[in-house]
Design an enzyme around this catalytic site. Sequence first.
Site, PDB file in Angstrom:
ATOM      1  N   MET A  20      51.883 -71.095 -12.151  1.00  0.00           N
ATOM      2  CA  MET A  20      52.792 -72.229 -11.944  1.00  0.00           C
ATOM      3  C   MET A  20      52.869 -73.002 -13.252  1.00  0.00           C
ATOM      4  O   MET A  20      51.878 -73.123 -13.956  1.00  0.00           O
ATOM      5  CB  MET A  20      52.229 -73.119 -10.831  1.00  0.00           C
ATOM      6  CG  MET A  20      52.912 -74.483 -10.684  1.00  0.00           C
ATOM      7  SD  MET A  20      52.352 -75.391  -9.228  1.00  0.00           S
ATOM      8  CE  MET A  20      50.668 -75.806  -9.682  1.00  0.00           C
ATOM      9  N   ASN A  21      54.067 -73.555 -13.582  1.00  0.00           N
ATOM     10  CA  ASN A  21      54.094 -74.561 -14.643  1.00  0.00           C
ATOM     11  C   ASN A  21      54.874 -75.795 -14.215  1.00  0.00           C
ATOM     12  O   ASN A  21      54.484 -76.398 -13.193  1.00  0.00           O
ATOM     13  CB  ASN A  21      54.447 -74.006 -16.036  1.00  0.00           C
ATOM     14  CG  ASN A  21      55.730 -73.237 -16.195  1.00  0.00           C
ATOM     15  OD1 ASN A  21      55.875 -72.162 -15.643  1.00  0.00           O
ATOM     16  ND2 ASN A  21      56.659 -73.745 -16.990  1.00  0.00           N
ATOM     17  N   ASP A  22      55.893 -76.205 -14.915  1.00  0.00           N
ATOM     18  CA  ASP A  22      56.486 -77.545 -14.738  1.00  0.00           C
ATOM     19  C   ASP A  22      56.844 -77.928 -13.299  1.00  0.00           C
ATOM     20  O   ASP A  22      57.394 -77.113 -12.556  1.00  0.00           O
ATOM     21  CB  ASP A  22      57.800 -77.659 -15.505  1.00  0.00           C
ATOM     22  CG  ASP A  22      57.742 -77.151 -16.919  1.00  0.00           C
ATOM     23  OD1 ASP A  22      56.668 -76.740 -17.364  1.00  0.00           O
ATOM     24  OD2 ASP A  22      58.796 -77.170 -17.583  1.00  0.00           O
ATOM     25  N   GLN A  38      58.037 -74.423 -11.464  1.00  0.00           N
ATOM     26  CA  GLN A  38      58.203 -73.189 -12.209  1.00  0.00           C
ATOM     27  C   GLN A  38      57.117 -72.224 -11.748  1.00  0.00           C
ATOM     28  O   GLN A  38      55.923 -72.550 -11.790  1.00  0.00           O
ATOM     29  CB  GLN A  38      58.056 -73.468 -13.713  1.00  0.00           C
ATOM     30  CG  GLN A  38      59.156 -74.359 -14.268  1.00  0.00           C
ATOM     31  CD  GLN A  38      60.425 -73.586 -14.534  1.00  0.00           C
ATOM     32  OE1 GLN A  38      60.539 -72.885 -15.520  1.00  0.00           O
ATOM     33  NE2 GLN A  38      61.392 -73.692 -13.631  1.00  0.00           N
ATOM     34  N   TRP A  46      52.527 -66.768 -17.542  1.00  0.00           N
ATOM     35  CA  TRP A  46      53.931 -67.187 -17.561  1.00  0.00           C
ATOM     36  C   TRP A  46      54.861 -65.977 -17.654  1.00  0.00           C
ATOM     37  O   TRP A  46      54.595 -65.036 -18.387  1.00  0.00           O
ATOM     38  CB  TRP A  46      54.169 -68.131 -18.752  1.00  0.00           C
ATOM     39  CG  TRP A  46      55.540 -68.735 -18.745  1.00  0.00           C
ATOM     40  CD1 TRP A  46      55.929 -69.865 -18.092  1.00  0.00           C
ATOM     41  CD2 TRP A  46      56.704 -68.222 -19.399  1.00  0.00           C
ATOM     42  NE1 TRP A  46      57.266 -70.090 -18.302  1.00  0.00           N
ATOM     43  CE2 TRP A  46      57.771 -69.100 -19.099  1.00  0.00           C
ATOM     44  CE3 TRP A  46      56.966 -67.108 -20.197  1.00  0.00           C
ATOM     45  CZ2 TRP A  46      59.067 -68.906 -19.580  1.00  0.00           C
ATOM     46  CZ3 TRP A  46      58.257 -66.909 -20.672  1.00  0.00           C
ATOM     47  CH2 TRP A  46      59.291 -67.810 -20.373  1.00  0.00           C
ATOM     48  N   TRP A  81      64.813 -71.948 -15.079  1.00  0.00           N
ATOM     49  CA  TRP A  81      63.915 -72.881 -15.736  1.00  0.00           C
ATOM     50  C   TRP A  81      64.059 -74.308 -15.224  1.00  0.00           C
ATOM     51  O   TRP A  81      64.764 -74.562 -14.250  1.00  0.00           O
ATOM     52  CB  TRP A  81      64.106 -72.792 -17.257  1.00  0.00           C
ATOM     53  CG  TRP A  81      63.537 -71.500 -17.808  1.00  0.00           C
ATOM     54  CD1 TRP A  81      62.910 -70.509 -17.085  1.00  0.00           C
ATOM     55  CD2 TRP A  81      63.551 -71.058 -19.154  1.00  0.00           C
ATOM     56  NE1 TRP A  81      62.527 -69.491 -17.926  1.00  0.00           N
ATOM     57  CE2 TRP A  81      62.896 -69.802 -19.192  1.00  0.00           C
ATOM     58  CE3 TRP A  81      64.032 -71.603 -20.342  1.00  0.00           C
ATOM     59  CZ2 TRP A  81      62.728 -69.090 -20.383  1.00  0.00           C
ATOM     60  CZ3 TRP A  81      63.862 -70.895 -21.529  1.00  0.00           C
ATOM     61  CH2 TRP A  81      63.215 -69.645 -21.542  1.00  0.00           C
ATOM     62  N   THR A  82      63.454 -75.215 -15.945  1.00  0.00           N
ATOM     63  CA  THR A  82      63.242 -76.566 -15.413  1.00  0.00           C
ATOM     64  C   THR A  82      64.522 -77.368 -15.183  1.00  0.00           C
ATOM     65  O   THR A  82      65.478 -77.283 -15.960  1.00  0.00           O
ATOM     66  CB  THR A  82      62.264 -77.298 -16.353  1.00  0.00           C
ATOM     67  OG1 THR A  82      60.968 -76.802 -16.036  1.00  0.00           O
ATOM     68  CG2 THR A  82      62.266 -78.802 -16.164  1.00  0.00           C
ATOM     69  N   ARG A 145      67.501 -77.437 -23.217  1.00  0.00           N
ATOM     70  CA  ARG A 145      66.983 -77.226 -21.853  1.00  0.00           C
ATOM     71  C   ARG A 145      66.416 -78.486 -21.197  1.00  0.00           C
ATOM     72  O   ARG A 145      66.165 -79.488 -21.831  1.00  0.00           O
ATOM     73  CB  ARG A 145      65.926 -76.131 -21.844  1.00  0.00           C
ATOM     74  CG  ARG A 145      64.717 -76.363 -22.740  1.00  0.00           C
ATOM     75  CD  ARG A 145      63.802 -75.143 -22.651  1.00  0.00           C
ATOM     76  NE  ARG A 145      62.605 -75.281 -23.473  1.00  0.00           N
ATOM     77  CZ  ARG A 145      62.536 -74.949 -24.771  1.00  0.00           C
ATOM     78  NH1 ARG A 145      63.603 -74.490 -25.401  1.00  0.00           N
ATOM     79  NH2 ARG A 145      61.410 -75.110 -25.425  1.00  0.00           N
ATOM     80  N   ASP A 146      66.251 -78.360 -19.869  1.00  0.00           N
ATOM     81  CA  ASP A 146      65.555 -79.317 -19.005  1.00  0.00           C
ATOM     82  C   ASP A 146      66.338 -80.617 -18.766  1.00  0.00           C
ATOM     83  O   ASP A 146      65.908 -81.709 -19.168  1.00  0.00           O
ATOM     84  CB  ASP A 146      64.155 -79.636 -19.561  1.00  0.00           C
ATOM     85  CG  ASP A 146      63.378 -78.391 -19.952  1.00  0.00           C
ATOM     86  OD1 ASP A 146      63.634 -77.327 -19.369  1.00  0.00           O
ATOM     87  OD2 ASP A 146      62.522 -78.479 -20.855  1.00  0.00           O
TER      88      ASP A 146
HETATM   89  C1  FRU Z   1      58.092 -76.541 -20.392  1.00  0.00           C
HETATM   90  C2  FRU Z   1      59.100 -75.407 -20.367  1.00  0.00           C
HETATM   91  C3  FRU Z   1      60.512 -75.921 -20.235  1.00  0.00           C
HETATM   92  C4  FRU Z   1      61.233 -74.742 -19.652  1.00  0.00           C
HETATM   93  C5  FRU Z   1      60.193 -74.170 -18.723  1.00  0.00           C
HETATM   94  C6  FRU Z   1      60.196 -72.676 -18.625  1.00  0.00           C
HETATM   95  O1  FRU Z   1      56.814 -76.124 -20.046  1.00  0.00           O
HETATM   96  O2  FRU Z   1      58.953 -74.599 -21.511  1.00  0.00           O
HETATM   97  O3  FRU Z   1      61.075 -76.373 -21.445  1.00  0.00           O
HETATM   98  O4  FRU Z   1      62.397 -75.106 -18.974  1.00  0.00           O
HETATM   99  O5  FRU Z   1      58.935 -74.599 -19.205  1.00  0.00           O
HETATM  100  O6  FRU Z   1      59.248 -72.228 -17.681  1.00  0.00           O
END
Ligand code: FRU
Length: 534
Positions: A20-22, A38, A46, A81-82, A145-146
Amino acid sequence: NSMLSWQRTSFHFQPEKNWMNDPNGPMFYKGWYHFFYQYNPNGAVWGDIVWGHAVSTDLIHWLHLPLAMVADQWYDINGVWTGSATVLPNGEVVMLYTGSTNESVQVQNLAYPANLSDPLLIEWVKYSDNPVLLPPPGINKNDFRDPTTAWYTSDGKWKFAIGSRVNTTGITLVYHTKDFKSYERLDGLLHSVPDTGMWECVDFYPVSKTAGKGLDTSVTGPGVKHVMKTSLDNDRQDYYALGIYDEKTDTWVPDNPNIGIGIRYDYGIFYASKTFYDEQKERRVLWGWIGESDSEFADMKKGWASVQGIPRTVLLDTKTGSNLLQWPVEEVDSLRLSSKEFDKVEVKAGSVVPLNIVSATQLDIVAEFELDKEALERTAQSNVEFSCGYSQGAAQRGALGPFGLLVLADESLSEQTPVYFYIAKGTDGNLTTFFCVDQSRSSEATDVNKQIHGGYVPVLKDEKLSVRLLVDHSIVESFVQGGRTCITSRVYPTKAIYGAARLFLFNNATEATVTSSLKIWQMNSAFIHPFRAK
Ligand code: FRU
């Protein structure tokens, strides 16, 4: 691997397995808190990123739901992505997120719930005309992004920000839209700072100058300041600065022109964070991703990686005016079981005092410390050059510190994670307070991070030193002076686990006795239920 299963947390949000991330698109909708994240469904590292989804009525107990979005279109086939949610006044929900295309171009896409009458918002639809935004001229295809949550402005449009960079300067671009289908880029940048590199996961929101309440993302005016937060890809840390936003000219001016990229949300591990406005409790809530600090190999062996921090309410610190206060959401208190109080325990210079509690792996600790006044006055000068990161940790003795707690320690103290105050006294007599977490002896494992984390803590005249700690097996979150400074650590003890974990007070100052009063709760586990289709 059951050998490593003790590292799983008991009241922090985690998927059942894998990476898991963001945090993504947090929001409150029809009685439910929604949390997306994520997620790699195929492994503990990842990659193959899609959106996981879970719901809760209290931000503590969770029900996992099916994946909200998978990588099934040319415009997000390399990763969903985020992104962020915007709840419109008419009750509609729009989700803007970044897709990595079949050619690895970062584009922005629109998605929305298939059925607004389903409070769980299980099904998501991607807009037929995606992508809605491509990298503008002059912006690298991998640096776009994001998108943030959108805010509504007096010209009848929604605005939102996207992080990027030009060469090594980190920047925030701003777009506006009426319908979330067609967009226009605004001239100028909301913010930029040289030599900071790519800005990920920008967040932009108002905080009240006076009230103890959070504000909807669209609130502007003389009673508010705006927080600009960026996640620096270069050093994997989240920074924020306070400033004044003028929605008419689309400018944001930092209160402190010398603040650069700002101050850290958290001096430990805390990244890609995002807030949302919780209209139910009129508060702004901050989510942050807390990665592992063991090796990828260890993550693959245990089959999972990362937790989310306990959601935090965010307020302006009206006493200092120059920092935020972050505090675990009040619902976490519902996990408190039995408690034990310790009143004015004296900890002499150079000593360790055991705190006799039932169990020490799931705790909520509120502790106050007072330094012997005479020693404070007697000390002419001490640790003027101190910084947690460059220090020798809790073993480095000074006149007025370190003192604090040893958490996740074993009986013999061969493993221990000291969390502590360190006070510096300048030749002018002024005191500067630091709070650090020393991971150097936290584990006998060799493939884990053993840094010393920490930072400066604003302490006002006549304030007692105080810290709240949430301990949950492999995570320790510290909230110092009501949340002015926060430090999150992941630690991997091999001996100080389950029934063998202990808790101690310590004082490694050379001059001063310390008196500490504490209240310590055993913490229940949260229910985090898997999804079972009927
Ligand atoms: C931050 C990031 C975001 C991107 C996402 C991809 O950790 O790199 O910039 O959208 O994670 O998983």
